[in-house]
Design an enzyme around this catalytic site. Structure first.
Site, mmCIF file in Angstrom:
data_model
loop_
_atom_site.group_PDB
_atom_site.id
_atom_site.type_symbol
_atom_site.label_atom_id
_atom_site.label_comp_id
_atom_site.label_asym_id
_atom_site.label_seq_id
_atom_site.Cartn_x
_atom_site.Cartn_y
_atom_site.Cartn_z
ATOM 1 N N GLU A 74 9.076 10.620 34.093
ATOM 2 C CA GLU A 74 9.590 10.479 32.732
ATOM 3 C C GLU A 74 10.998 9.867 32.718
ATOM 4 O O GLU A 74 11.372 9.221 31.744
ATOM 5 C CB GLU A 74 9.663 11.860 32.070
ATOM 6 C CG GLU A 74 10.189 11.810 30.654
ATOM 7 C CD GLU A 74 10.209 13.180 30.013
ATOM 8 O OE1 GLU A 74 9.468 13.361 29.054
ATOM 9 O OE2 GLU A 74 10.952 14.064 30.478
ATOM 10 N N ARG A 94 18.464 8.355 42.217
ATOM 11 C CA ARG A 94 17.272 8.036 41.415
ATOM 12 C C ARG A 94 17.337 6.643 40.790
ATOM 13 O O ARG A 94 16.386 6.213 40.130
ATOM 14 C CB ARG A 94 17.076 9.097 40.320
ATOM 15 C CG ARG A 94 16.941 10.504 40.881
ATOM 16 C CD ARG A 94 16.335 11.452 39.885
ATOM 17 N NE ARG A 94 14.984 11.041 39.545
ATOM 18 C CZ ARG A 94 14.263 11.565 38.567
ATOM 19 N NH1 ARG A 94 14.768 12.540 37.844
ATOM 20 N NH2 ARG A 94 13.042 11.139 38.310
ATOM 21 N N HIS A 171 18.875 17.878 30.908
ATOM 22 C CA HIS A 171 18.418 16.815 30.012
ATOM 23 C C HIS A 171 18.224 17.381 28.607
ATOM 24 O O HIS A 171 17.929 18.566 28.450
ATOM 25 C CB HIS A 171 17.068 16.270 30.492
ATOM 26 C CG HIS A 171 17.135 15.389 31.681
ATOM 27 N ND1 HIS A 171 16.419 15.621 32.834
ATOM 28 C CD2 HIS A 171 17.826 14.242 31.905
ATOM 29 C CE1 HIS A 171 16.670 14.662 33.713
ATOM 30 N NE2 HIS A 171 17.511 13.812 33.181
ATOM 31 N N CYS A 258 8.692 16.092 32.300
ATOM 32 C CA CYS A 258 9.225 15.153 33.315
ATOM 33 C C CYS A 258 8.138 14.538 34.187
ATOM 34 O O CYS A 258 8.338 13.506 34.794
ATOM 35 C CB CYS A 258 10.193 15.832 34.274
ATOM 36 S SG CYS A 258 10.988 17.282 33.681
HETATM 37 C C1 CIR Z 1 16.573 15.674 38.747
HETATM 38 O O1 CIR Z 1 17.561 16.416 38.814
HETATM 39 O O2 CIR Z 1 16.664 14.506 38.378
HETATM 40 C C2 CIR Z 1 15.226 16.220 39.137
HETATM 41 N N1 CIR Z 1 15.381 17.154 40.198
HETATM 42 C C3 CIR Z 1 14.568 16.886 37.956
HETATM 43 C C4 CIR Z 1 14.266 15.911 36.862
HETATM 44 C C5 CIR Z 1 13.691 16.567 35.687
HETATM 45 N N2 CIR Z 1 13.392 15.594 34.707
HETATM 46 C C6 CIR Z 1 13.412 15.811 33.405
HETATM 47 O O3 CIR Z 1 13.824 16.873 32.936
HETATM 48 N N3 CIR Z 1 13.042 14.799 32.610
#
Ligand code: CIR
Length: 270
Positions: A74, A94, A171, A258
């Site tokens: 996501e 990322r 988020h 996500c």
């Molecule tokens: C992060 O910190 O980016 C990942 N460990 C978790 C991402 C979760 N994504 C979301 O809430 N859209």
């Protein structure tokens, strides 16, 4: 933007990515132990099946070991019925995920464009409702990214508003979701934020804040396992639920939204 009933929850397709073993190195605010790739893949299998049972065609992309958080698809993209937008995630490890997801977007959409400029937006900060798209500023989504995303959405005919995600929330959608039909599920702090105007809000009970991240997919709401108060509140509001295990995702701050990009192809979402 005209109100498009169902825009935020009537979907035909989803894109997901199998969790890699490297998810054990995924980002997290608080260490509650490493997730196991194997267990995560098992939970992910249930997730994909639930999306299929809700009526979606699901593309399952192969695991990407070089990006520990890449199953959280996501964040590097945003999809609308008429096209997809490759985003620029706001954390270094990322950043490259936008490039990695692009071929999967191009396989489904005739129109794919990249977020203009140099700012950052994580898809987890974008809440699509049927009449507005809310973009939360956060440690991942900066003002430049949010404003250029808002402008791009405006060029595509959508109204967007930029909001401040409460401090300490990863988020925007970590703390709220749309249940569809004009109803929002939110933590207490988000419920009081004023972001949702006069929409009906179902508030997540104290201690169950993680469960504010659910997804409405066609006729059901997918809800994480282990949050009975939230489940009861969603059902009392008249929604049909499907409960899914998210124990491994939770260890790296991931939730149900996500894990997929959900969208409607081939005409009106309603
Ligand atoms: C992060 O910190 O980016 C990942 N460990 C978790 C991402 C979760 N994504 C979301 O809430 N859209």
């Amino acid at each position: 933007m005209a109100h498009q009933p169902g825009l935020s929850f009537r979907f035909t397709h989803a894109i997901t990515r199998t969790p890699a073993n490297s998810v054990a190195n995924g980002l997290r605010a608080v260490d509650a132990g490493d997730p196991s790739g194997e267990k995560f893949r098992e939970e992910h299998g249930h997730y994909v099946k639930a999306l299929q049972e809700a009526g979606l065609v699901v593309d399952v992309l192969p695991a990407l070991e070089t990006y520990p958080d890449s199953c959280f698809v996501e964040d590097p993209a945003f999809c609308l019925p008429e096209g997809a937008i490759q985003l620029r995630p706001g954390t270094k490890s990322r950043l490259g995920e936008g490039r990695e997801i692009r071929p999967a977007l191009e396989a489904r959409f005739g129109k794919v464009t990249e977020l203009p400029g140099t700012g950052h937006v994580d898809g987890g900060d974008v809440l699509m409702l049927d009449d507005i798209i809310l973009i939360g500023l956060s440690a991942r989504t900066d003002r430049e990214g949010a404003e250029s995303f808002k402008k791009l959405l405006g060029d595509w005919g959508y109204t967007a508003a930029v909001c401040e995600t409460p401090t300490g929330v990863l988020h925007f959608k970590t703390a709220c979701s749309t249940l569809g039909d004009g109803v929002i599920l939110a933590t207490g702090i988000m419920a009081e934020s004023g972001f949702f105007g006069d929409r009906k809000i179902v508030t997540v009970p104290k201690g169950e804040e993680y469960a504010a991240n659910v997804i409405r997919v066609n006729d059901v709401v997918l809800v994480p396992e282990g949050y009975p108060g939230t489940l009861a509140a969603i059902e009392a509001a008249g929604f049909k639920s499907v409960v899914l295990p998210t124990h491994e995702a939770r260890k790296v701050d991931g939730g149900l939204s996500c894990l997929s990009l959900r969208f409607s192809l081939g005409g009106s979402p309603a």
